[in-house]
Design a protein around this motif. Sequence first.
Motif, short mmCIF file in Angstrom:
data_model
loop_
_atom_site.label_atom_id
_atom_site.label_comp_id
_atom_site.label_asym_id
_atom_site.label_seq_id
_atom_site.Cartn_x
_atom_site.Cartn_y
_atom_site.Cartn_z
N GLY A 78 -50.89 7.17 89.73
CA GLY A 78 -51.21 7.64 91.18
C GLY A 78 -50.50 6.53 92.19
N VAL A 79 -49.82 5.46 91.66
CA VAL A 79 -49.09 4.43 92.46
C VAL A 79 -47.87 5.31 93.08
CG1 VAL A 79 -47.99 2.31 92.56
CG2 VAL A 79 -49.99 2.59 91.09
N THR A 80 -47.60 4.96 94.36
CA THR A 80 -46.37 5.53 94.93
C THR A 80 -45.66 4.13 95.17
OG1 THR A 80 -47.71 6.89 96.47
CG2 THR A 80 -45.36 6.30 97.39
N TYR A 81 -44.27 4.45 94.59
CA TYR A 81 -43.30 3.63 94.59
C TYR A 81 -42.00 4.06 95.72
CZ TYR A 81 -45.15 2.28 90.43
OH TYR A 81 -46.26 1.65 89.28
N GLN A 82 -41.68 2.95 96.19
CA GLN A 82 -40.47 3.48 97.25
C GLN A 82 -39.19 2.54 96.56
OE1 GLN A 82 -40.23 1.83 101.19
NE2 GLN A 82 -38.32 2.97 101.66
N ARG A 83 -38.37 3.34 95.85
CA ARG A 83 -37.23 2.70 95.17
C ARG A 83 -35.99 2.73 96.11
NH1 ARG A 83 -34.57 4.68 89.47
NH2 ARG A 83 -36.02 3.13 88.52
N VAL A 84 -35.21 1.90 96.23
CA VAL A 84 -34.04 1.75 96.80
C VAL A 84 -33.04 1.27 95.59
CG1 VAL A 84 -32.44 0.45 98.30
CG2 VAL A 84 -34.71 0.48 98.94
N CYS A 85 -32.13 2.35 95.61
CA CYS A 85 -31.25 2.60 94.42
C CYS A 85 -29.80 2.18 94.79
CB CYS A 85 -31.35 3.58 93.59
SG CYS A 85 -30.31 3.79 92.00
N PHE A 86 -29.28 1.24 93.95
CA PHE A 86 -27.86 0.87 94.39
C PHE A 86 -26.96 1.24 93.35
CE2 PHE A 86 -30.67 -2.55 96.43
CZ PHE A 86 -30.18 -2.52 97.50
N ALA A 87 -25.64 1.29 93.61
CA ALA A 87 -24.57 1.61 92.59
C ALA A 87 -23.86 0.15 92.47
CB ALA A 87 -23.37 2.45 93.20
N ALA A 88 -23.44 -0.14 91.20
CA ALA A 88 -22.91 -1.40 90.70
C ALA A 88 -21.83 -1.19 89.72
CB ALA A 88 -23.85 -2.52 90.47
N ARG A 89 -21.08 -2.22 89.73
CA ARG A 89 -20.11 -2.21 88.68
C ARG A 89 -20.32 -3.77 87.88
NH1 ARG A 89 -16.01 -5.69 88.58
NH2 ARG A 89 -15.61 -7.01 90.44
N PRO A 90 -20.34 -3.41 86.46
CA PRO A 90 -20.34 -4.71 85.76
C PRO A 90 -19.33 -5.52 86.16
CG PRO A 90 -19.42 -2.80 84.37
CD PRO A 90 -19.44 -2.49 85.89
N VAL A 91 -19.70 -7.12 85.87
CA VAL A 91 -19.03 -8.00 86.14
C VAL A 91 -18.65 -8.70 84.77
CG1 VAL A 91 -18.65 -10.49 87.49
CG2 VAL A 91 -19.38 -8.26 88.58
N ARG A 92 -19.99 -9.40 84.05
CA ARG A 92 -19.87 -10.05 82.84
C ARG A 92 -21.10 -9.82 82.22
NH1 ARG A 92 -20.86 -15.48 82.16
NH2 ARG A 92 -21.99 -16.24 83.99
N GLN A 93 -21.40 -9.65 81.22
CA GLN A 93 -22.44 -10.13 80.22
C GLN A 93 -22.80 -11.61 79.99
OE1 GLN A 93 -22.58 -7.93 76.29
NE2 GLN A 93 -24.87 -7.69 76.64
N THR A 94 -24.06 -12.00 80.25
CA THR A 94 -24.20 -13.31 79.78
C THR A 94 -25.07 -13.35 78.86
OG1 THR A 94 -26.21 -13.26 81.18
CG2 THR A 94 -24.44 -13.79 82.51
N ASP A 95 -25.61 -14.93 78.17
CA ASP A 95 -26.62 -14.84 77.36
C ASP A 95 -27.87 -15.18 77.80
OD1 ASP A 95 -25.83 -17.33 77.94
OD2 ASP A 95 -25.28 -18.08 76.27
N SER A 96 -28.20 -14.72 79.03
CA SER A 96 -29.54 -15.15 79.73
C SER A 96 -30.58 -14.65 79.13
CB SER A 96 -29.56 -14.50 81.06
OG SER A 96 -28.53 -15.18 81.88
N PRO A 97 -31.76 -15.16 78.94
CA PRO A 97 -32.90 -14.47 78.27
C PRO A 97 -33.30 -13.45 78.90
CG PRO A 97 -33.45 -16.55 79.02
CD PRO A 97 -32.06 -16.47 79.46
N LEU A 98 -33.79 -12.27 78.25
CA LEU A 98 -34.29 -10.86 79.06
C LEU A 98 -35.83 -11.25 79.36
CD1 LEU A 98 -32.24 -8.31 76.91
CD2 LEU A 98 -31.71 -9.69 79.11
N ASP A 99 -36.25 -10.57 80.30
CA ASP A 99 -37.71 -10.28 80.48
C ASP A 99 -38.49 -9.77 79.58
OD1 ASP A 99 -37.37 -11.34 83.44
OD2 ASP A 99 -37.53 -9.16 84.26
N GLU A 100 -39.80 -10.40 79.36
CA GLU A 100 -40.74 -9.84 78.50
C GLU A 100 -40.89 -8.56 78.64
OE1 GLU A 100 -45.59 -10.63 77.62
OE2 GLU A 100 -44.20 -12.47 78.51
N GLY A 101 -40.90 -7.70 77.45
CA GLY A 101 -41.19 -6.43 77.29
C GLY A 101 -39.88 -5.45 77.32
N ILE A 102 -38.78 -6.31 77.59
CA ILE A 102 -37.29 -5.66 77.45
C ILE A 102 -36.93 -5.63 75.91
CG2 ILE A 102 -34.98 -5.71 78.04
CD1 ILE A 102 -37.09 -5.22 80.46
N ILE A 103 -36.58 -4.52 75.50
CA ILE A 103 -35.90 -4.19 74.17
C ILE A 103 -34.44 -4.78 74.13
CG2 ILE A 103 -35.46 -2.78 72.17
CD1 ILE A 103 -38.26 -1.30 73.23
#
Length: 147
Positions: A78-103
Motif C-alpha cells: 500500500g505504499v505510494t512511490y513517486q519514481r523519477v526515471c532517467f535514461a542513461a548510457r553506459p560509461v564503464r563497468q567497475t568492480d565496486s561492491p554491490l548493495d546487500e540483496g543484489i544478486i
Amino acid sequence: MRFTPHVTVATVVEDDSRFLLVEELADGRAVLNQPAGHLEADESLIQAALRETLEETGWEVELTAVTGIYLYAAPSNGVTYQRVCFAARPVRQTDSPLDEGIIGPRWLTREELVAQPERWRSRLVLRCIDDYLAGERFPLALIRTGS
C-alpha cells in the motif's frame, strides 16, 4: 494518518537493444528491476540516480534525459512511490561492491523481459522501458533544486 510518498529514482540504461536490469531479492524471491532506489537526504535526484545505478550494478552511467515521473501504489504494502526515471548510457563497468540483496546486473532485451512478468519488481519495470522506446525524453534541466 499522514500521507508520505516515497521518492525514488530509476535508470533505463540501453546498450545494443539490451537493458541494464538488476536481479535482486525482494520478499524472499529473485526479481528484476531497473537500477533504482530511494532519494537520500542532501542529494539531488540526479545524484541519487547515478549512485543507485553504481551501487546496484557496478556501472557508471551518463544520464541523458528524464523518461518520466510515475506515481505507483504498491499492491503488496500500500505504499505510494513517486519514481523519477532517467535514461542513461553506459560509461564503464567497475568492480565496486554491490548493495546487500543484489544478486547482480543483467542485460536483457525487451522481449526477454516480457517473457518473465512474474519476475518484475513492479509493472513500472516494463512501463519505463516502453516509455523510453516510445521516445519519451525530457531534458535533464527539467530537474531543478530549490537553490
